[in-house]
Design a protein around this motif. Structure first.
Motif, PDB file in Angstrom:
ATOM      1  N   VAL A 116       0.870  -1.187   0.000  1.00 53.06           N
ATOM      2  CA  VAL A 116       0.000   0.000   0.000  1.00 53.06           C
ATOM      3  C   VAL A 116       0.900   1.228   0.000  1.00 53.06           C
ATOM      4  O   VAL A 116       1.782   1.357   0.858  1.00 53.06           O
ATOM      5  CB  VAL A 116      -0.921   0.001   1.237  1.00 53.06           C
ATOM      6  N   ILE A 117       0.682   2.113  -0.961  1.00 53.61           N
ATOM      7  CA  ILE A 117       1.605   3.249  -1.112  1.00 53.61           C
ATOM      8  C   ILE A 117       0.862   4.590  -1.115  1.00 53.61           C
ATOM      9  O   ILE A 117      -0.330   4.638  -1.412  1.00 53.61           O
ATOM     10  CB  ILE A 117       2.469   3.112  -2.400  1.00 53.61           C
ATOM     11  N   PRO A 118       1.576   5.675  -0.826  1.00 51.93           N
ATOM     12  CA  PRO A 118       0.954   7.000  -0.759  1.00 51.93           C
ATOM     13  C   PRO A 118       1.071   7.754  -2.086  1.00 51.93           C
ATOM     14  O   PRO A 118       1.583   7.223  -3.081  1.00 51.93           O
ATOM     15  CB  PRO A 118       1.762   7.694   0.324  1.00 51.93           C
ATOM     16  N   TRP A 119       0.669   9.021  -2.041  1.00 53.90           N
ATOM     17  CA  TRP A 119       0.519   9.809  -3.267  1.00 53.90           C
ATOM     18  C   TRP A 119       1.693  10.744  -3.547  1.00 53.90           C
ATOM     19  O   TRP A 119       1.682  11.442  -4.551  1.00 53.90           O
ATOM     20  CB  TRP A 119      -0.764  10.645  -3.164  1.00 53.90           C
ATOM     21  N   ASN A 120       2.666  10.800  -2.650  1.00 51.62           N
ATOM     22  CA  ASN A 120       3.699  11.838  -2.831  1.00 51.62           C
ATOM     23  C   ASN A 120       4.722  11.498  -3.909  1.00 51.62           C
ATOM     24  O   ASN A 120       5.204  12.387  -4.612  1.00 51.62           O
ATOM     25  CB  ASN A 120       4.367  12.193  -1.498  1.00 51.62           C
ATOM     26  N   GLY A 141      -8.236   2.027  -5.519  1.00 50.00           N
ATOM     27  CA  GLY A 141      -9.307   2.268  -4.569  1.00 50.00           C
ATOM     28  C   GLY A 141      -8.848   3.209  -3.479  1.00 50.00           C
ATOM     29  O   GLY A 141      -7.772   3.794  -3.571  1.00 50.00           O
ATOM     30  N   ALA A 142      -9.672   3.335  -2.435  1.00 50.17           N
ATOM     31  CA  ALA A 142      -9.325   4.231  -1.328  1.00 50.17           C
ATOM     32  C   ALA A 142      -8.926   3.397  -0.107  1.00 50.17           C
ATOM     33  O   ALA A 142      -8.499   2.258  -0.246  1.00 50.17           O
ATOM     34  CB  ALA A 142     -10.505   5.148  -1.040  1.00 50.17           C
ATOM     35  N   GLY A 143      -9.094   3.995   1.075  1.00 47.47           N
ATOM     36  CA  GLY A 143      -8.670   3.325   2.309  1.00 47.47           C
ATOM     37  C   GLY A 143      -9.304   1.949   2.500  1.00 47.47           C
ATOM     38  O   GLY A 143      -8.651   1.019   2.963  1.00 47.47           O
ATOM     39  N   ALA A 158      -2.282   5.077  -4.163  1.00 45.86           N
ATOM     40  CA  ALA A 158      -3.125   6.031  -3.437  1.00 45.86           C
ATOM     41  C   ALA A 158      -4.303   6.449  -4.320  1.00 45.86           C
ATOM     42  O   ALA A 158      -4.206   6.493  -5.550  1.00 45.86           O
ATOM     43  CB  ALA A 158      -2.313   7.240  -3.026  1.00 45.86           C
ATOM     44  N   GLU A 159      -5.389   6.791  -3.661  1.00 41.19           N
ATOM     45  CA  GLU A 159      -6.628   7.154  -4.359  1.00 41.19           C
ATOM     46  C   GLU A 159      -6.414   8.332  -5.319  1.00 41.19           C
ATOM     47  O   GLU A 159      -6.970   8.359  -6.414  1.00 41.19           O
ATOM     48  CB  GLU A 159      -7.660   7.534  -3.290  1.00 41.19           C
ATOM     49  N   THR A 160      -5.590   9.307  -4.903  1.00 45.04           N
ATOM     50  CA  THR A 160      -5.459  10.521  -5.719  1.00 45.04           C
ATOM     51  C   THR A 160      -4.413  10.391  -6.834  1.00 45.04           C
ATOM     52  O   THR A 160      -4.341  11.284  -7.679  1.00 45.04           O
ATOM     53  CB  THR A 160      -5.086  11.745  -4.848  1.00 45.04           C
ATOM     54  N   GLU A 207       6.841   2.195   6.574  1.00 46.90           N
ATOM     55  CA  GLU A 207       7.608   3.436   6.382  1.00 46.90           C
ATOM     56  C   GLU A 207       6.630   4.570   6.607  1.00 46.90           C
ATOM     57  O   GLU A 207       5.757   4.810   5.781  1.00 46.90           O
ATOM     58  CB  GLU A 207       8.217   3.440   4.973  1.00 46.90           C
ATOM     59  N   LEU A 208       6.771   5.245   7.753  1.00 46.35           N
ATOM     60  CA  LEU A 208       5.719   6.169   8.178  1.00 46.35           C
ATOM     61  C   LEU A 208       6.203   7.617   8.163  1.00 46.35           C
ATOM     62  O   LEU A 208       7.080   7.974   7.390  1.00 46.35           O
ATOM     63  CB  LEU A 208       5.215   5.739   9.566  1.00 46.35           C
ATOM     64  N   GLY A 209       5.632   8.431   9.010  1.00 42.60           N
ATOM     65  CA  GLY A 209       5.885   9.872   8.925  1.00 42.60           C
ATOM     66  C   GLY A 209       7.241  10.302   9.457  1.00 42.60           C
ATOM     67  O   GLY A 209       8.040   9.495   9.931  1.00 42.60           O
ATOM     68  N   GLY A 235       3.110   5.437   4.378  1.00 41.62           N
ATOM     69  CA  GLY A 235       2.013   6.385   4.549  1.00 41.62           C
ATOM     70  C   GLY A 235       2.051   6.990   5.938  1.00 41.62           C
ATOM     71  O   GLY A 235       3.111   7.075   6.558  1.00 41.62           O
ATOM     72  N   SER A 236       0.880   7.360   6.427  1.00 44.23           N
ATOM     73  CA  SER A 236       0.833   8.076   7.705  1.00 44.23           C
ATOM     74  C   SER A 236       1.069   7.125   8.884  1.00 44.23           C
ATOM     75  O   SER A 236       0.773   5.923   8.806  1.00 44.23           O
ATOM     76  CB  SER A 236      -0.526   8.746   7.856  1.00 44.23           C
ATOM     77  N   THR A 237       1.569   7.681   9.965  1.00 47.08           N
ATOM     78  CA  THR A 237       1.810   6.895  11.173  1.00 47.08           C
ATOM     79  C   THR A 237       0.498   6.325  11.706  1.00 47.08           C
ATOM     80  O   THR A 237       0.430   5.185  12.174  1.00 47.08           O
ATOM     81  CB  THR A 237       2.525   7.761  12.227  1.00 47.08           C
TER      82      THR A 237
HETATM   83  P1  NDP Z   1      -2.586   7.547   4.462  1.00 44.48           P
HETATM   84  O1  NDP Z   1      -1.670   6.884   5.398  1.00 44.48           O
HETATM   85  O2  NDP Z   1      -4.055   7.528   4.778  1.00 44.48           O
HETATM   86  O3  NDP Z   1      -2.444   6.898   3.002  1.00 44.48           O
HETATM   87  C1  NDP Z   1      -1.420   6.043   2.586  1.00 44.48           C
HETATM   88  C2  NDP Z   1      -1.999   4.837   1.824  1.00 44.48           C
HETATM   89  O4  NDP Z   1      -2.744   3.998   2.707  1.00 44.48           O
HETATM   90  C3  NDP Z   1      -2.966   5.225   0.718  1.00 44.48           C
HETATM   91  O5  NDP Z   1      -2.856   4.319  -0.352  1.00 44.48           O
HETATM   92  C4  NDP Z   1      -4.300   5.092   1.422  1.00 44.48           C
HETATM   93  O6  NDP Z   1      -5.371   4.991   0.549  1.00 44.48           O
HETATM   94  C5  NDP Z   1      -4.075   3.837   2.218  1.00 44.48           C
HETATM   95  N1  NDP Z   1      -4.947   3.655   3.362  1.00 44.48           N
HETATM   96  C6  NDP Z   1      -5.715   4.574   4.035  1.00 44.48           C
HETATM   97  N2  NDP Z   1      -6.339   4.009   5.069  1.00 44.48           N
HETATM   98  C7  NDP Z   1      -5.983   2.704   5.082  1.00 44.48           C
HETATM   99  C8  NDP Z   1      -6.287   1.590   5.932  1.00 44.48           C
HETATM  100  N3  NDP Z   1      -7.071   1.715   6.998  1.00 44.48           N
HETATM  101  N4  NDP Z   1      -5.728   0.392   5.661  1.00 44.48           N
HETATM  102  C9  NDP Z   1      -4.883   0.253   4.617  1.00 44.48           C
HETATM  103  N5  NDP Z   1      -4.569   1.258   3.771  1.00 44.48           N
HETATM  104  C10 NDP Z   1      -5.096   2.469   4.004  1.00 44.48           C
HETATM  105  O7  NDP Z   1      -2.129   9.022   4.235  1.00 44.48           O
HETATM  106  P2  NDP Z   1      -3.026  10.236   3.704  1.00 44.48           P
HETATM  107  O8  NDP Z   1      -2.975  10.244   2.243  1.00 44.48           O
HETATM  108  O9  NDP Z   1      -4.393  10.219   4.324  1.00 44.48           O
HETATM  109  O10 NDP Z   1      -2.239  11.476   4.297  1.00 44.48           O
HETATM  110  C11 NDP Z   1      -2.472  11.909   5.638  1.00 44.48           C
HETATM  111  C12 NDP Z   1      -1.186  12.397   6.270  1.00 44.48           C
HETATM  112  O11 NDP Z   1      -0.273  11.315   6.324  1.00 44.48           O
HETATM  113  C13 NDP Z   1      -0.457  13.466   5.483  1.00 44.48           C
HETATM  114  O12 NDP Z   1      -0.873  14.732   5.812  1.00 44.48           O
HETATM  115  C14 NDP Z   1       0.956  13.224   5.883  1.00 44.48           C
HETATM  116  O13 NDP Z   1       1.224  13.915   7.075  1.00 44.48           O
HETATM  117  C15 NDP Z   1       1.039  11.762   6.139  1.00 44.48           C
HETATM  118  N6  NDP Z   1       1.636  11.010   5.009  1.00 44.48           N
HETATM  119  C16 NDP Z   1       2.880  10.543   5.169  1.00 44.48           C
HETATM  120  C17 NDP Z   1       3.478   9.862   4.152  1.00 44.48           C
HETATM  121  C18 NDP Z   1       4.853   9.353   4.280  1.00 44.48           C
HETATM  122  O14 NDP Z   1       5.456   8.960   3.295  1.00 44.48           O
HETATM  123  N7  NDP Z   1       5.381   9.294   5.466  1.00 44.48           N
HETATM  124  C19 NDP Z   1       2.822   9.639   2.866  1.00 44.48           C
HETATM  125  C20 NDP Z   1       1.459  10.125   2.827  1.00 44.48           C
HETATM  126  C21 NDP Z   1       0.926  10.782   3.862  1.00 44.48           C
HETATM  127  P3  NDP Z   1      -6.051   6.356   0.034  1.00 44.48           P
HETATM  128  O15 NDP Z   1      -5.005   7.146  -0.660  1.00 44.48           O
HETATM  129  O16 NDP Z   1      -7.037   5.924  -0.917  1.00 44.48           O
HETATM  130  O17 NDP Z   1      -6.592   7.045   1.235  1.00 44.48           O
END
Ligand code: NDP
Length: 486
Positions: free
Chosen positions: A161-165, A219-221, A190-192, A262-264, A240-242
């Motif tokens: 599962v990966i983020p959008w950055n 998809g999303a979360g 990531a969804e976006t 790999e978190l915040g 993604g987020s912590t």
């Molecule tokens: P998220 O942690 O929610 O998103 C990361 C990935 O996890 C996305 O693919 C997301 O899907 C998915 N996801 C969301 N909820 C779940 C779940 N319950 N189980 C499994 N996968 C899930 O980060 P956000 O995009 O919401 O960003 C929020 C904050 O997180 C930011 O403001 C930033 O501070 C931090 N962040 C940190 C990152 C890092 O690399 N350390 C990267 C991204 C965010 P979907 O995109 O569809 O929600």
């Protein structure tokens, strides 16, 4: 004095061919969902709709995991490392051949400046495949197994599962080592920002990768959660987020499923009074304004020695007046769009709280486009350690400035956060760099530079920044087993 302006230098978007809608990539082909829900992916710079994306259901995730299991048992898990390496080399070369297309697509879907997508994201993504292609047939010699123990073997099916950055780059950090070690994957972008992952699916077809080795479920979360909770997954790799990282750790606690998280981060970028100031200013700018500050290891807390505070801030502000904010597809743009309305709200909220708590806010004059999601480069001075802006991840182009007098104080302040992903040290003294690197609780410490990435170098966190490493020999450890459990 006449002011010289940059003429627009737009990259052409005709190099990309975006379909109006996308299915899911399961078992080597694009398939329809069992449900009927979809969502739009937009350009954050203009809010233009780019494509309709399928939202994968739990049944779709199940299909993808089964396809990955079949590919693992039937082909990939038993293929020789040398042969797996050939596929990875092929993918790496295709990424290079199609680099311009990937860069433009990434910029459209993410909002990042084309010069960063072109010069950082895509070349590094290809480099990760090249690097791991080289490991595929050498895992036995990587020192992963105890002396006299069984050689390293793949774990099985990995949910990622990966983020959008850094959409394609994070995909490559995940998929390249997993495949090199003989695992098969189901990845949720990531969804976006799903578009480059879907184009990568086409690259897998082009490379004749056996069906099911890579599966991509958009998809999303909820889709991410369905993947994490699926009993057929042997390992979860998450960036993604912590908050979500902790939720994942709770879900898999007590099961046999492994995880790397790999978190915040809330990195300190520490400038001593003997540092080359102009160079340090460039490093500060790169540290926090690269990729709009949407970087987990961003140097979001500037710790500057009190005696040079005024000089550093004066030069930093002067430098920031030259930053060009605007159209991400313009090759001259330094700072692009914020990735989503939700992220913009979060940046605005935390910036408002910083002002209310007493920090002083400054931004250079800049005209922001009227459509899309935008935030100017922002510096907060007079920040105290208790301010939320000094503790929480903003994930935007916002720098907090704090001061210190002694190296001990710098270390104490730098370590005073729940995170521990990265840090930067600017000083003329090599011995001080080594002392600081030893004291800082951060997975990566950069010296007289910042935000340098290389596939050969392990990356990962301490404390609430997560566990496990990605990249380098250490990154392989998360994708093999050397015990008797598999
Ligand atoms: P998220 O942690 O929610 O998103 C990361 C990935 O996890 C996305 O693919 C997301 O899907 C998915 N996801 C969301 N909820 C779940 C779940 N319950 N189980 C499994 N996968 C899930 O980060 P956000 O995009 O919401 O960003 C929020 C904050 O997180 C930011 O403001 C930033 O501070 C931090 N962040 C940190 C990152 C890092 O690399 N350390 C990267 C991204 C965010 P979907 O995109 O569809 O929600």
């Amino acid at each position: 004095m006449p002011r010289f302006e940059y003429a627009p230098a737009p990259e052409s978007r005709s190099v990309v061919d975006i379909r109006s809608s996308y299915g899911l990539f399961i078992g080597g082909e694009f398939v329809e969902s069992s449900g009927d829900t979809s969502f739009k992916t937009i350009s954050p710079a203009t809010e233009e709709v780019l494509a309709d994306i399928t939202e994968a259901t739990a049944d779709d995730v199940d299909r993808a995991v089964k396809a990955a299991r079949q590919a693992y048992r039937g082909v990939w898990g038993r293929m020789s490392g040398a042969d797996r390496g050939k596929y990875l080399f092929r993918i790496a070369r295709l990424l290079q051949e199609r680099a311009r297309e990937f860069a433009v697509l990434e910029t459209l879907d993410n909002g990042k400046p084309i010069k960063e997508a072109r010069d950082v994201d895509i070349p590094l993504a290809a480099a990760h495949f090249f690097y791991h292609a080289g490991w595929a047939d050498k895992l036995e010699y990587a020192g992963l197994a105890p002396a006299g123990g069984r050689p390293p073997r793949p774990i099985g099916v990995v949910g990622q599962v990966i983020p959008w950055n850094f959409p394609l780059l994070m995909l490559s950090w995940k998929i390249a080592p997993a495949l090199a070690c003989g695992n098969t994957v189901v990845l949720k972008p990531a969804e976006t920002t799903p578009l480059t992952a879907l184009l990568f699916a086409e690259v897998c077809q082009q490379a004749d990768l056996p069906p099911g080795v890579v599966n991509i479920v958009t998809g999303a979360g909820d889709t991410g959660r369905a993947l994490v909770e699926h009993p057929g997954v042997d390992k979860i790799a998450f960036t993604g987020s912590t908050e979500v990282g902790k939720a994942i750790a709770r879900t898999i606690a007590g099961t046999r499923v492994r995880a790397t998280l790999e978190l915040g981060g809330k990195a300190a970028n520490i400038v001593f009074d003997d540092a080359p100031v102009d160079q340090a200013v460039e490093g500060i700018v790169n540290g926090i304004f690269f990729n709009q500050g949407h970087v987990c290891c961003a140097g979001s807390r500037l710790l500057v020695q009190e005696s040079v505070h005024d000089e550093v801030i004066r030069k930093l502000k002067r430098r920031l007046t030259t930053i060009r904010v605007g159209d991400p597809l313009d090759k001259n743009t330094d700072l692009g769009a914020i990735n989503s309305a939700a992220q913009l709200d979060r940046i605005r909220e935390l910036s408002g709280i910083a002002e209310a708590e007493g920090a002083e806010r400054w931004s250079p004059p800049c005209d922001l486009p009227s459509r899309g999601f935008w935030f100017p480069p922002t510096v907060f001075t007079g920040v105290a350690q208790t301010h939320r802006i000094a503790q929480e991840e903003v994930f935007g182009p916002v720098l907090s400035v704090l001061t210190f007098r002694t190296p001990q104080e710098a270390v104490a302040k730098a370590n005073n956060t729940p995170y521990g992903l990265s840090a930067g040290v600017w000083t003329d003294k090599g011995s001080r760099i080594l002392w600081m690197a030893d004291q800082l609780r951060a997975g990566v410490v950069w010296a007289n530079t910042f935000n340098k990435f290389d596939p050969t170098s392990p990356f990962g966190g301490f404390k609430e920044s997560g566990y496990g490493r990605e990249g380098g020999r250490h990154g392989l450890e998360g994708y093999v087993t050397t015990g008797d459990d598999q």
